[in-house]
Design a protein around this motif. Structure first.
Motif, short mmCIF file in Angstrom:
data_model
loop_
_atom_site.label_atom_id
_atom_site.label_comp_id
_atom_site.label_asym_id
_atom_site.label_seq_id
_atom_site.Cartn_x
_atom_site.Cartn_y
_atom_site.Cartn_z
N TYR A 72 0.82 -1.22 0.00
CA TYR A 72 0.00 0.00 0.00
C TYR A 72 0.85 1.27 0.00
O TYR A 72 0.34 2.36 0.16
N GLU A 126 2.91 2.04 2.28
CA GLU A 126 3.14 2.47 3.66
C GLU A 126 4.54 2.06 4.10
O GLU A 126 5.03 0.99 3.75
N TYR A 135 -1.97 6.08 -5.28
CA TYR A 135 -2.13 5.12 -4.19
C TYR A 135 -1.71 5.73 -2.86
O TYR A 135 -2.38 5.54 -1.84
N ASN A 148 -4.64 6.17 -0.20
CA ASN A 148 -4.49 5.34 1.00
C ASN A 148 -4.26 6.18 2.25
O ASN A 148 -4.72 5.84 3.34
N GLY A 204 -7.58 5.55 3.81
CA GLY A 204 -7.18 4.18 4.12
C GLY A 204 -7.94 3.53 5.26
O GLY A 204 -8.03 2.31 5.32
N LYS A 209 -10.87 2.08 3.09
CA LYS A 209 -10.48 1.15 2.03
C LYS A 209 -9.07 1.49 1.58
O LYS A 209 -8.76 2.64 1.30
N LYS A 210 -8.20 0.45 1.51
CA LYS A 210 -6.83 0.65 1.04
C LYS A 210 -6.63 -0.09 -0.29
O LYS A 210 -7.23 -1.14 -0.52
N LYS A 266 -3.85 -1.71 -3.10
CA LYS A 266 -2.48 -2.16 -3.37
C LYS A 266 -2.00 -1.53 -4.67
O LYS A 266 -2.73 -1.52 -5.67
#
Length: 716
Positions: free
Chosen positions: A532, A534, A562, A566, A570, A573-574, A576
């Motif tokens: 994601y 992160e 993204y 995110n 996030g 909903k996150k 990929k």
């Protein structure tokens, strides 16, 4: 298929056929078990170990071959051996049988599946590597999932055998206990449905969901632990702070502002990043001037005589700066301010997951608090520590644009896209260019024939290509600059006036607080992120060159979506990051463009493919333009029109490949390309013609023979 695989497959098929032909399933019915219960119990009492061994073997075979009746055998274990001994036998027998089915599926089918669906299975296998044990445990806990299907499908993954065994044994234990216990009360059971009551099924479902809930809870606790030493502010100045004003940073800030979030964009130098100021824009502007010079040199081919031009290199470089200034407003602070972005000039330093310190150009400092941070710090040219390189001075793709005098002899280190583009451009503008590449060919990410086609053009234009040469040391000799390179065990001496180092780019990882926060770095020296985008901290994201895995302007913008979405949404909903369809181009002549797999990658990944190849020297428009060279090569799934990858070499390849990028992104195959009208005469027709090559290779020969007979019959 290898003989031993074929033998095992035939053996399994024969056993399954025998099971049904001889109606062996009648012995695995509830009525049969109840009618023989007394005899079976008596036999077990008389010969406990032998009975247990035979039962274990039968249960293992039934499970391994996925025969129906495992549930009846589990009841039988309870009826014959009692709760605890029956559970012990079934627990181990079922796991041994399941593992044998798992191994059989892997041995017979996995290589075939990898060849045909390797690209699709990549992300699935990555998920199995990461969380496979957890998901297998969840599936095993819920007895409504067909266990034989789990055995077969898991065998096609890369899960370790031991992991599969112990997770299966642990996961199936609860269901085994329930069924074996039911078997101890066999006389009361009238059907299997009675065992799994709605309440019991709900309990199993809740038990199965528990690991997933536990994982979410664990993630939450991990996040709390990560954030434990960082105090949260009572309120935040911003929803998002973006560090870096290149492609990834600009797009992240734009998206945040578009959805009415309060966002700050911090840049120490100029907005637009490398692409506008030192990369894509200036290099393509230089290439355009160089291409015009090459066309003037070819004027005779087009019936033009006496066409000449002199290169005013300073004017060429001034045009480069003029183009940058023309495009600059698109990425200006004024434009982004008008869009709702707070543009901040200065050096950023992350103090905590919720605070970023900005040092303004005048030295003053201030702190911005934020809910989310996007790191888009970009990358810089990599300059290796070759002895003497500081002595002779070295240009990079960042510093090259300060040149105002054309180097008489230019040495280019590196055979990648940047090195190739600039080597050809300077050669066309009049430099004597020597290009040194340590590998055995330039453009090593492309197929060998692509590299050779570009190399042939380079040599024809006077570029000296030295592949297999490793730069060892630089020296100054009588006022001249010299590179000593190693080649096949000998030392090669190369004289030059200026050197351009084009050996790739390194992510900017220091100077803005990563070390203090403990944010990890990958083996390829980029910021470590998950799917994601992160980092170690779920509210700190990384995008663009600093995150990898691709260092293109368009992928930086792709990742920015993204990171922004995110970060802002996030909790609901996150998403990929999707790298399934990434195109790129090298703007040499001939131009090279690609999307998806090429041949060397497909072979390395053991992915089966077919090739459709169309040479551009057959294309009417390419012939008319005097650019009848190159090809389009499409890789497809064997027997299908699904596109695995496309490589184009030729004029405007970077533009032409867009049709195939869209096709791959939206699941369109070669038949759709073939069925699309393309304007004549255009270079884009080549996209249709290569689809025609694919279609011809898949002509339905048998059907056409019948059609031929039909037409003959019609003629009487």
């Amino acid at each position: 298929m290898k003989k031993n695989r074929l033998f095992l497959l035939l053996l399994i098929v024969a056993a399954i056929i025998a099971f049904f032909v001889f109606d062996l399933g009648r012995f695995l019915s509830l009525q049969e078990l109840k009618s023989r219960q007394d005899a079976l119990q008596a036999g077990a009492a008389a010969h406990p170990l032998a009975s247990a061994g035979i039962f274990f073997l039968i249960y293992t075979v039934v499970t391994a071959l996925s025969f129906p009746g495992a549930a009846i055998l589990t009841l039988a274990a309870g009826a014959i051996f009692g709760l605890w001994f029956g559970t012990l036998i079934v627990s181990f027998a079922s796991c041994v049988g399941a593992t044998l089915a798992f191994l059989s599926a892997r041995f017979i089918l996995r290589d075939w599946v990898e060849k045909r669906f390797g690209d699709k299975l990549k992300s699935f296998n990555e998920g199995i590597d990461r969380d496979g044990a957890l998901y297998l445990f969840t599936l095993r806990l819920v007895p409504v999932f067909p266990f034989f299907l789990i055995n077969l499908l898991m065998g096609l993954t890369k899960m370790r055998v031991w992991t599969y065994y112990w997770v299966s044994q642990l996961g199936m234990l609860a269901g085994t206990l329930v069924f074996v216990n039911a078997g101890t009360q066999l006389a009361r059971i009238t059907s299997l449905k009675g065992i799994l009551s709605p309440g019991l099924l709900l309990s199993f479902v809740l038990l199965g969901v528990f690991p997933l809930i536990a994982k979410r809870a664990l993630d939450w606790f991990k996040a709390r632990k990560v954030y434990a030493r960082w105090p949260r502010p009572a309120r935040y100045d911003y929803n998002m702070v973006v560090i870096g004003g290149g492609s990834a940073g600009l797009v992240s800030a734009y998206i945040a502002a578009a959805v009415k979030a309060k966002v700050a964009l911090i840049e120490r130098h100029k907005l637009g990043g490398d692409c506008l100021n030192t990369g894509c824009v200036p290099s393509k502007t230089l290439i355009r001037s160089a291409k015009l010079m090459s066309h003037i040199a070819r004027a005779g081919e087009f019936g033009l005589t006496g066409a000449t031009a002199q290169v005013d290199f300073a004017a060429v470089m001034e045009r480069v700066q003029r183009v940058i200034r023309t495009i600059e407003p698109h990425d200006s602070a004024e434009r982004y301010q008008s869009l709702g972005v707070d543009c901040v000039k200065g050096d950023a330093r992350i103090l905590s997951p919720f605070a970023v310190q900005v040092t303004d150009p005048d030295g003053s400092q201030r702190t911005l608090t934020t809910r989310n941070i996007v790191i888009a710090a970009g990358a810089r040219p990599f300059v290796p520590p070759i002895p003497g390189i500081d002595l002779v001075g070295c240009y990079t793709s960042d510093t090259l644009w300060s040149l105002r005098a054309l180097p008489r002899r230019l040495l280019v280190l590196g055979g990648g896209p940047i090195g190739c583009e600039l080597a050809q451009a300077f050669a066309r503008l009049g430099s004597l260019v020597t290009q040194v590449e340590m590998g055995d060919r330039i453009m090593q990410r492309e197929d060998a024939e692509v590299s050779e086609m570009v190399a042939t053009r380079f040599r024809a234009e006077g570029i000296t290509l030295l592949t297999g040469h490793k730069a060892a040391r630089f020296a100054l000799e009588e006022g001249g600059k010299v590179l000593f390179a190693d080649h096949a065990g000998t030392e090669v001496r190369i004289e030059f006036d200026e050197v351009l180092c084009a050996l790739g780019r390194s992510a900017n990882l220091t100077g803005y607080g990563l070390e203090e926060l403990g944010i990890g770095v990958t083996k390829t020296r980029t910021v470590e992120t998950n799917d994601y985008l992160e980092t170690l901290y779920p509210n700190i994201f990384a995008a663009g060159d600093v995150a990898g895995p691709f260092q293109f302007t368009h992928t930086a913008a792709h990742q920015a979506w993204y990171a922004a979405v995110n970060g802002l949404f996030g909790r609901f909903k996150k998403f990929k990051a999707d790298y399934s369809v990434i195109p790129w181009a090298t703007f040499t002549e001939p131009e090279v463009a690609r999307v998806g797999l090429n041949e060397q990658e497909a072979k390395a990944a053991n992915i089966a493919y077919e090739i459709a190849l169309y040479p551009l020297d057959d294309l009417d428009r390419a012939i008319a333009d005097g650019e009848a060279h190159g090809f389009i090569k499409v890789l497809t799934v064997p027997g299908k029109d699904k596109i695995l990858g496309v490589t184009m070499v030729g004029d405007h390849a970077g533009d032409l490949i867009a049709e195939y990028v869209m096709a791959m992104k939206h699941g369109l195959g070669m038949n759709k390309i073939l069925g699309t009208i393309h304007i004549y005469p255009t270079l884009a027709e080549a996209n249709k013609y290569v689809a025609g090559v694919w279609k011809k290779a898949h002509t339905p020969v048998r059907l056409l023979k019948w059609v031929e007979k039909y037409h003959a019959w019609q003629r009487g």
